[in-house]
Design an enzyme around this catalytic site. Structure first.
Site, short mmCIF file in Angstrom:
data_model
loop_
_atom_site.label_atom_id
_atom_site.label_comp_id
_atom_site.label_asym_id
_atom_site.label_seq_id
_atom_site.Cartn_x
_atom_site.Cartn_y
_atom_site.Cartn_z
N GLU A 1 -4.38 6.24 -4.14
CA GLU A 1 -4.76 5.52 -2.93
C GLU A 1 -4.80 6.48 -1.74
OE1 GLU A 1 -2.23 2.16 -2.26
OE2 GLU A 1 -2.23 1.54 -4.36
N HIS B 1 1.29 -12.48 -1.54
CA HIS B 1 0.24 -11.57 -1.08
C HIS B 1 -0.60 -11.17 -2.29
CE1 HIS B 1 -1.80 -7.99 0.38
NE2 HIS B 1 -1.32 -8.18 1.59
N HIS C 1 5.11 -0.73 -4.10
CA HIS C 1 4.13 -0.60 -5.17
C HIS C 1 4.18 0.79 -5.79
CE1 HIS C 1 -0.45 -0.91 -6.27
NE2 HIS C 1 0.31 -1.37 -7.25
N HIS D 1 5.21 3.59 -2.84
CA HIS D 1 4.84 3.45 -1.44
C HIS D 1 4.99 1.99 -1.04
CE1 HIS D 1 1.23 2.85 -3.91
NE2 HIS D 1 0.85 1.97 -3.02
#
Length: 464
Positions: free
Chosen positions: A354, A305, A348, A387
């Site tokens: 974010e 990814h 991550h 997260h």
């Protein structure tokens, strides 16, 4: 099809291009030819320069437009502090009102509010920096149930405002013309430009990011080449449109209330003429909109990814190359074909903050439904806060049959990503009453231990 099928039909003509030098006139020959400020502009108009950067900014960064209007913007009585407004309890420069916490946060869908217009319905959720220094950002939720008065206008001296509608249509009149902005479209209204928001489809709700420093740009494409992601030709800017609501002088005529956001406080004045009197304009400093359905998504066609930066629509660079004060990133419908790969976003920890929202549908790395990540809700993972997929999503993706799969159909999540550590307002933490207190435990408390020490394998010691 790379264009969103909107339920609410378009109303206006536009000019196309991102950062392009454009010109438009509502009456033929209203633009002067060959110069910007003639002794007598056509039709008795006033020439007014609108600068979005310093005069001496490098040419490739310089933002300015010339407006030809019935009366100049300076013709108004002094501003005075507004009696009320949405920024009284949310002033980001007050350290007592911003809470810097490392916890993961998620909010249920924010309430609609049929008693407010767009300006009074703005709620600061999180932010960082100081608009007086032209540094930082503010992240907002808006909810409104009525249009702004036709004799009112608003502008921000603090920064450019990126608006992301989630529910309901915004019909925005700006000094430079009209923009119709629907869910799955975004718009940017630059610092200083006056506007008025109407609600032709009823109550609205959505997200916004105010950029205190610089301006949004298209991200560099590098080895991708000359096309893909958000293409410049798909951005739309208004054509000139005006009214003549004024008297014989700037102090004789109908009353318009002008509200300005200045250092996160509101000030108002009343002037005797419309602010929407620009008959023609030319330049590269203007509001614009973009259909997210036109985003040309890039992804892996082999394995792994990629970083989510490949989904960046707009970027506001900092003074460090490759590091953004704010990126606007989307997760639209897309095909996943990577082999032997955990396909959702990986677990991550990030030096960037974010803030995520959901315009429609379900996000493939988070469960939806009550208590989950839902349209009109949000999440915040601050600097270095871990997260990633919740336990259910991890187990599903780890055991899924890896055939080509279209994910996110009918869905679009987005992210405001910033290099800044952001604080959360009292409204965001308590007053809105939408924080999911069990978010962390419900998402990751059930993550299973799959580790098993292999039999007969010697442990490599770290000791000498």
């Amino acid at each position: 099809m790379p264009v969103t099928a909107f339920v609410f039909d378009e109303r206006y003509k536009y000019q196309n291009g991102f950062g392009s030098y454009l010109e438009t006139e509502a009456i033929s020959s209203a633009l002067p030819i060959g110069q910007n400020s003639p002794q007598k502009p056509p039709y008795g108009l006033y020439a007014e320069k609108l600068s979005g950067t310093a005069f001496t900014a490098p040419r490739h960064e310089n933002k300015q437009s010339w407006l030809y209007r019935i009366l100049p913007s300076c013709a108004h009585p002094p501003f005075a502090p507004a009696a009320d407004g949405p920024f009284k309890s949310e002033k980001p420069t007050d350290p007592a009102k911003l809470k810097y916490i490392p916890n993961q946060l998620r909010w249920d869908p924010f309430d609609h509010d049929d008693q407010t217009d767009f300006v009074s319905g703005l709620h600061l959720v999180a932010g960082a920096g100081d608009p007086t220094l032209k540094q930082g950002i503010g992240m907002y939720i808006y909810a409104a149930g009525r249009s702004m008065h036709v004799d009112s206008a608003f502008y921000s001296a603090d920064g450019d405002l990126l608006i992301v509608p989630q529910d309901g249509v915004l019909d925005i009149r700006t000094e430079l013309g009209w923009l119709l902005v629907r869910p799955m479209e975004i718009c940017v209204i630059p610092r200083g430009i006056k506007y008025q928001v109407h609600l032709p489809s009823g109550p609205v709700r959505g997200y916004a990011l105010e950029l205190y420093q610089g301006h949004f740009a298209l991200p560099e494409l590098g080895p991708i080449g000359s096309n893909c992601l958000a293409n410049a030709r798909d951005f739309q800017a208004p054509v000139a449109s005006f009214n003549e609501d004024c008297g014989a002088t700037a102090s004789e005529g109908p009353t318009y209330t002008i509200t300005v956001k200045f250092n996160n406080s509101l000030f108002q004045t009343k002037q005797a003429h419309t602010p929407f009197d620009v008959v023609a304009w030319h330049g590269n400093y203007y509001p614009y909109k973009y259909d997210l359905g036109r985003f040309n998504t890039i992804g892996s066609i082999s394995f792994d990814h990629p970083d989510p930066s490949i989904f960046t629509v707009l970027s506001a660079p900092s003074d460090r190359p490759g590091t953004a004060v704010a990126d606007f990133v989307i997760f639209p419908p897309r095909w996943l074909v990577a082999e032997d790969t955990f396909r959702p976003p990986w677990y991550h920890r990030n030096t960037m903050s974010e803030f995520m929202g959901l315009i429609a549908g379900e996000y493939d790395a988070k469960k939806g439904g009550r208590g989950g990540f839902m349209p009109g809700g949000a999440s915040l993972h601050n600097v270095m806060s871990g997260h990633g997929p919740d336990a259910k999503s991890f187990e599903g993706a780890s055991n899924a049959e890896l055939k080509p799969a279209l994910v996110g159909k009918g869905s679009c999540a987005f992210m405001f990503e910033s290099c800044l550590m952001v604080g959360v307002t009292e409204w965001g933490l308590k007053m809105c009453k939408k924080v999911q207190e069990g978010y962390s435990e419900e998402s990751w408390g059930g993550v299973q231990v799959h580790w098993k020490m292999p039999e007969g394998v010697k442990l490599n010691t770290h000791l000498l």
